[in-house]
Design an enzyme around this catalytic site. Sequence first.
Site, mmCIF file in Angstrom:
data_model
loop_
_atom_site.group_PDB
_atom_site.id
_atom_site.type_symbol
_atom_site.label_atom_id
_atom_site.label_comp_id
_atom_site.label_asym_id
_atom_site.label_seq_id
_atom_site.Cartn_x
_atom_site.Cartn_y
_atom_site.Cartn_z
ATOM 1 N N GLY A 89 0.803 -1.181 -0.094
ATOM 2 C CA GLY A 89 -0.053 -0.056 -0.037
ATOM 3 C C GLY A 89 0.791 1.298 -0.029
ATOM 4 C CB THR A 92 -2.468 4.785 5.771
ATOM 5 O OG1 THR A 92 -3.793 4.984 6.488
ATOM 6 C CG2 THR A 92 -1.498 4.118 6.976
ATOM 7 C CB ALA A 159 -6.543 1.514 5.780
ATOM 8 C CG PHE A 173 -8.404 -4.599 10.007
ATOM 9 C CD1 PHE A 173 -9.093 -3.852 11.339
ATOM 10 C CD2 PHE A 173 -8.202 -5.849 10.419
ATOM 11 C CE1 PHE A 173 -9.539 -4.555 12.502
ATOM 12 C CE2 PHE A 173 -8.677 -6.498 11.651
ATOM 13 C CZ PHE A 173 -9.080 -5.841 12.491
ATOM 14 C CB SER A 174 -6.689 1.122 10.358
ATOM 15 O OG SER A 174 -6.760 1.771 9.211
ATOM 16 C CB CYS A 190 -5.001 4.705 0.541
ATOM 17 S SG CYS A 190 -5.211 4.049 2.208
#
EC number: 2.3.1.181
Length: 238
Positions: A89, A92, A159, A173-174, A190
């Site tokens: 990714g 973030t 995310a 993940f968040s 992102c």
Amino acid sequence: MRLTSVSGSALWQGLAAPDGVDVVCEAGLVPYAQALAAMEARNTAIGEARARDLVWLLEHPPVYTAGTSASLDDLRNPQFDIVPAGRGGKHTYHGPGQRIGYVMIDLKQRARDVRGFVHALEGWVIDTLGDFGVESWRSEAGVGIWTRDIDGAEAKIGAIGVRIRRWVTMHGFSVNLNPDLSHFGGIVPCGIAEKGVTSLTRLGLAVSAEQWDRALVARMGDFLARLAQPCPTPRAGE
């Protein structure tokens, strides 16, 4: 080997997890560098059969993290440190009010399917958001969890960013419970400039970290079951 609280704060009590998986729920903020070092150590221990799988739920002090596809063009006016994360990714933001799930699972004992693992993570978060009355979905706009913001536009509420080393997963993940959304303005989150970010608080829902953790862990069995299934063929809107 069992990971204990890095922050030294009390952990939520009474969370029942499926056999074979440890769950640690931090009540305090864990500095990102410390969390990354602990996660890498646990990843190695799992790969060497010295530790059980782990789901680690926590929050960080404000920080921007850069994935392996991060671009300097996505930096607007960063207010906090930028730390290389080693996950997939782009850039973030992590900070208080955003619940992080670091998922360390040995896929050698399940399905060796990277896309399936990401799909299962997304489904786990989507199902848990649904338990709080929030409809969310996968989107062609990019990997992550999306919902309708208060203005009706599609916005990211969660995310996904993972790394898999020798078939043991890292990162995860968040989900935005109640972070300061202005902090996302320092980057293009992102790498998607045309979409916004939202949170449960912005949508009118007050959900504590403990409430979120309990709901998420209640869904963990479904998540693990997905890891044994072939990844579905993507459909439009997913």
